[in-house]
Scaffold this motif. Structure first.
Motif, PDB file in Angstrom:
ATOM      1  N   ASP A  46      18.898  44.639  33.949  1.00 33.49           N
ATOM      2  CA  ASP A  46      19.181  43.378  33.269  1.00 33.49           C
ATOM      3  C   ASP A  46      19.499  43.573  31.791  1.00 33.49           C
ATOM      4  OD1 ASP A  46      18.816  41.902  35.565  1.00 33.49           O
ATOM      5  OD2 ASP A  46      16.669  41.612  35.228  1.00 33.49           O
ATOM      6  N   ALA A  47      19.404  44.803  31.291  1.00 34.87           N
ATOM      7  CA  ALA A  47      19.779  45.065  29.897  1.00 34.87           C
ATOM      8  C   ALA A  47      21.262  44.847  29.672  1.00 34.87           C
ATOM      9  CB  ALA A  47      19.396  46.497  29.516  1.00 34.87           C
ATOM     10  N   ALA A  48      22.051  44.941  30.738  1.00 34.23           N
ATOM     11  CA  ALA A  48      23.496  44.700  30.648  1.00 34.23           C
ATOM     12  C   ALA A  48      23.761  43.200  30.768  1.00 34.23           C
ATOM     13  CB  ALA A  48      24.224  45.449  31.762  1.00 34.23           C
ATOM     14  N   LYS A  49      24.435  42.639  29.779  1.00 39.91           N
ATOM     15  CA  LYS A  49      24.751  41.214  29.820  1.00 39.91           C
ATOM     16  C   LYS A  49      25.559  40.905  31.081  1.00 39.91           C
ATOM     17  CE  LYS A  49      26.848  37.530  27.025  1.00 39.91           C
ATOM     18  NZ  LYS A  49      27.660  36.934  28.083  1.00 39.91           N
ATOM     19  N   ASP A  50      25.124  39.859  31.799  1.00 37.09           N
ATOM     20  CA  ASP A  50      25.727  39.422  33.060  1.00 37.09           C
ATOM     21  C   ASP A  50      25.452  40.397  34.198  1.00 37.09           C
ATOM     22  OD1 ASP A  50      26.953  37.066  32.011  1.00 37.09           O
ATOM     23  OD2 ASP A  50      28.519  38.307  31.150  1.00 37.09           O
ATOM     24  N   GLY A  51      24.675  41.442  33.931  1.00 33.14           N
ATOM     25  CA  GLY A  51      24.346  42.436  34.940  1.00 33.14           C
ATOM     26  C   GLY A  51      23.125  42.030  35.738  1.00 33.14           C
ATOM     27  N   PRO A  52      22.589  42.973  36.498  1.00 32.78           N
ATOM     28  CA  PRO A  52      22.973  44.392  36.549  1.00 32.78           C
ATOM     29  C   PRO A  52      24.277  44.622  37.338  1.00 32.78           C
ATOM     30  CG  PRO A  52      21.198  43.961  38.094  1.00 32.78           C
ATOM     31  CD  PRO A  52      21.416  42.687  37.340  1.00 32.78           C
ATOM     32  N   PHE A  53      24.872  45.795  37.066  1.00 29.48           N
ATOM     33  CA  PHE A  53      26.097  46.205  37.752  1.00 29.48           C
ATOM     34  C   PHE A  53      25.844  47.496  38.507  1.00 29.48           C
ATOM     35  CE2 PHE A  53      27.287  44.002  33.816  1.00 29.48           C
ATOM     36  CZ  PHE A  53      28.011  42.947  34.332  1.00 29.48           C
ATOM     37  N   GLU A  54      26.436  47.599  39.684  1.00 28.43           N
ATOM     38  CA  GLU A  54      26.271  48.809  40.471  1.00 28.43           C
ATOM     39  C   GLU A  54      26.994  49.990  39.839  1.00 28.43           C
ATOM     40  OE1 GLU A  54      27.590  47.864  44.380  1.00 28.43           O
ATOM     41  OE2 GLU A  54      25.811  46.658  44.871  1.00 28.43           O
ATOM     42  N   SER A  55      28.079  49.690  39.114  1.00 32.84           N
ATOM     43  CA  SER A  55      28.882  50.755  38.523  1.00 32.84           C
ATOM     44  C   SER A  55      29.764  50.154  37.439  1.00 32.84           C
ATOM     45  CB  SER A  55      29.767  51.408  39.583  1.00 32.84           C
ATOM     46  OG  SER A  55      30.749  50.473  40.044  1.00 32.84           O
ATOM     47  N   PRO A  56      30.310  50.986  36.541  1.00 36.97           N
ATOM     48  CA  PRO A  56      31.285  50.490  35.574  1.00 36.97           C
ATOM     49  C   PRO A  56      32.500  49.860  36.253  1.00 36.97           C
ATOM     50  CG  PRO A  56      30.470  52.632  34.887  1.00 36.97           C
ATOM     51  CD  PRO A  56      29.947  52.397  36.273  1.00 36.97           C
ATOM     52  N   GLY A  57      32.889  50.398  37.412  1.00 35.13           N
ATOM     53  CA  GLY A  57      34.015  49.829  38.146  1.00 35.13           C
ATOM     54  C   GLY A  57      33.752  48.410  38.597  1.00 35.13           C
ATOM     55  N   GLU A  58      32.517  48.122  39.016  1.00 40.54           N
ATOM     56  CA  GLU A  58      32.173  46.766  39.423  1.00 40.54           C
ATOM     57  C   GLU A  58      32.254  45.820  38.228  1.00 40.54           C
ATOM     58  OE1 GLU A  58      28.839  45.059  42.301  1.00 40.54           O
ATOM     59  OE2 GLU A  58      28.001  45.484  40.312  1.00 40.54           O
ATOM     60  N   TYR A  59      31.781  46.274  37.089  1.00 45.49           N
ATOM     61  CA  TYR A  59      31.873  45.461  35.871  1.00 45.49           C
ATOM     62  C   TYR A  59      33.326  45.147  35.540  1.00 45.49           C
ATOM     63  CZ  TYR A  59      32.053  44.309  30.926  1.00 45.49           C
ATOM     64  OH  TYR A  59      32.344  43.707  29.729  1.00 45.49           O
ATOM     65  N   LEU A  60      34.179  46.161  35.586  1.00 48.38           N
ATOM     66  CA  LEU A  60      35.579  45.967  35.242  1.00 48.38           C
ATOM     67  C   LEU A  60      36.263  44.992  36.194  1.00 48.38           C
ATOM     68  CD1 LEU A  60      38.050  46.752  33.536  1.00 48.38           C
ATOM     69  CD2 LEU A  60      38.424  48.646  35.121  1.00 48.38           C
ATOM     70  N   LEU A  61      35.990  45.118  37.480  1.00 46.10           N
ATOM     71  CA  LEU A  61      36.608  44.218  38.453  1.00 46.10           C
ATOM     72  C   LEU A  61      36.129  42.786  38.240  1.00 46.10           C
ATOM     73  CD1 LEU A  61      38.456  43.863  40.855  1.00 46.10           C
ATOM     74  CD2 LEU A  61      36.563  44.474  42.362  1.00 46.10           C
ATOM     75  N   ALA A  62      34.828  42.620  37.974  1.00 45.22           N
ATOM     76  CA  ALA A  62      34.298  41.278  37.725  1.00 45.22           C
ATOM     77  C   ALA A  62      34.914  40.666  36.474  1.00 45.22           C
ATOM     78  CB  ALA A  62      32.776  41.338  37.590  1.00 45.22           C
ATOM     79  N   LYS A  63      35.136  41.494  35.456  1.00 43.25           N
ATOM     80  CA  LYS A  63      35.762  40.996  34.230  1.00 43.25           C
ATOM     81  C   LYS A  63      37.223  40.638  34.479  1.00 43.25           C
ATOM     82  CE  LYS A  63      35.718  41.696  29.273  1.00 43.25           C
ATOM     83  NZ  LYS A  63      35.223  42.514  28.145  1.00 43.25           N
ATOM     84  N   SER A  64      37.895  41.356  35.354  1.00 44.97           N
ATOM     85  CA  SER A  64      39.268  41.021  35.714  1.00 44.97           C
ATOM     86  C   SER A  64      39.335  39.649  36.373  1.00 44.97           C
ATOM     87  CB  SER A  64      39.850  42.082  36.652  1.00 44.97           C
ATOM     88  OG  SER A  64      39.885  43.350  36.045  1.00 44.97           O
ATOM     89  N   VAL A  65      38.307  39.327  37.136  1.00 36.13           N
ATOM     90  CA  VAL A  65      38.228  38.009  37.777  1.00 36.13           C
ATOM     91  C   VAL A  65      37.935  36.929  36.732  1.00 36.13           C
ATOM     92  CG1 VAL A  65      36.947  36.568  39.405  1.00 36.13           C
ATOM     93  CG2 VAL A  65      37.503  38.945  39.999  1.00 36.13           C
ATOM     94  N   ALA A  66      36.970  37.204  35.861  1.00 33.52           N
ATOM     95  CA  ALA A  66      36.510  36.192  34.904  1.00 33.52           C
ATOM     96  C   ALA A  66      37.468  36.000  33.733  1.00 33.52           C
ATOM     97  CB  ALA A  66      35.129  36.575  34.377  1.00 33.52           C
ATOM     98  N   GLY A  67      38.264  37.044  33.420  1.00 42.15           N
ATOM     99  CA  GLY A  67      39.110  36.993  32.236  1.00 42.15           C
ATOM    100  C   GLY A  67      38.331  37.411  30.998  1.00 42.15           C
ATOM    101  N   ASP A  68      39.005  37.412  29.873  1.00 40.22           N
ATOM    102  CA  ASP A  68      38.393  37.870  28.628  1.00 40.22           C
ATOM    103  C   ASP A  68      38.810  36.931  27.508  1.00 40.22           C
ATOM    104  OD1 ASP A  68      37.510  39.141  26.348  1.00 40.22           O
ATOM    105  OD2 ASP A  68      38.168  41.137  26.966  1.00 40.22           O
ATOM    106  N   SER A  69      37.897  36.042  27.106  1.00 38.32           N
ATOM    107  CA  SER A  69      38.229  35.046  26.087  1.00 38.32           C
ATOM    108  C   SER A  69      38.494  35.690  24.730  1.00 38.32           C
ATOM    109  CB  SER A  69      37.100  34.014  25.965  1.00 38.32           C
ATOM    110  OG  SER A  69      35.875  34.643  25.617  1.00 38.32           O
TER     111      SER A  69
END
Length: 271
Positions: free
Chosen positions: A173-196
């Protein structure tokens, strides 16, 4: 073997302009807060990692991102205050680079790539470690896009809030919006959410945490598409993701460093 600090020069210099004590600094009418803030950050980071070699990475002009997304980073020119800060930092950046040169700090820039892309080539290419005798890399940036390159030998630190991120921490939970299984999962989720922060629109109403939940539930983007088509997924957010798959793929092309066009970085100054 060497520990390298990859420092996001524009990110830290620009952020310094919003520090009240630095924003008031000037010499002969020229603001100098960004110059001072970046130099101070490089010195402080070097003290935190005394055995590491600092390398400042600068942004070039990655026009291909603007081609994919015409509104890319347009929000940084949306109000007069932001325009003024951006223009002030634009004027200070060459002076900051000159100061770093005189400090003996290595700097790198590629005309057609951003600092992110240079970091990606160094952090995500195993041959870069072997060819340059690198044992470890610490990425220094306030931009969490850089989390995509975190690995067993690559971590991240932001001098803006003194927060660190590692592969182990991403899985908590130290990762904001996490936890993430991998950096790849984070990147894919950010691709979905966009980047303001970069003005990259994603799926309306779907943040990173929700994207992670749905990607896991249905087994990725294709799983979400199939679940919506079959009627298994009837919620509006899954349906919105399925409808906007081309936008998500566009975002991934913009964000994923592995998909950036190749170019040759240049060393602009050395010890």
């Amino acid at each position: 073997m060497t520990h390298i600090l990859l420092i996001d020069g524009n990110n830290i210099g620009y952020a310094s302009m919003y520090v009240p004590a630095l924003s008031r600094l000037a010499h002969d009418g020229q603001q100098t807060g960004g110059i001072m803030g970046l130099a101070q950050s490089v010195m402080r980071i070097s003290a935190l990692y005394p055995c590491a070699v600092p390398v400042v990475l600068w942004d070039g002009h990655a026009a291909w991102r603007k081609t994919l997304c015409p509104e890319y980073k347009d929000n940084r020119k949306s109000i007069p205050e932001k325009i003024a800060v951006a223009e002030s930092w634009r004027q200070q950046q060459p002076l900051a680079s000159t100061l770093l040169m005189h400090m003996g700090v290595i700097q790198m820039r590629a005309a057609d790539a951003e600092a992110d892309d240079l970091a990606g080539r160094l952090c995500m290419d195993p041959e870069a470690f072997a060819n340059h005798g690198i044992e470890r890399i610490t990425m220094i940036s306030g931009d969490t896009d850089w989390w995509q390159a975190i690995s067993e030998r690559v971590d991240w630190f932001t001098p803006i809030t003194d927060k660190a991120m590692s592969l182990d921490l991403m899985r908590t939970d130290a990762a904001k919006d996490g936890p993430f299984e991998s950096p790849g999962e984070y990147l894919l989720a950010k691709s979905v959410a966009g980047d303001s922060s970069d003005n990259i629109p994603g799926v309306p109403g779907v943040g990173i945490a929700t994207a992670v939940k749905l990607l896991r539930l249905h087994g990725g983007l294709e799983g979400i598409r199939r679940a919506v088509e079959s009627g298994q997924a009837k919620d509006k957010k899954s349906a919105a993701i399925a409808d906007l798959l081309p936008i998500i793929e566009r975002n991934r092309q913009i964000m994923d460093w592995r998909l950036a066009p190749a170019s040759e970085p240049g060393v602009t100054s050395t010890n």
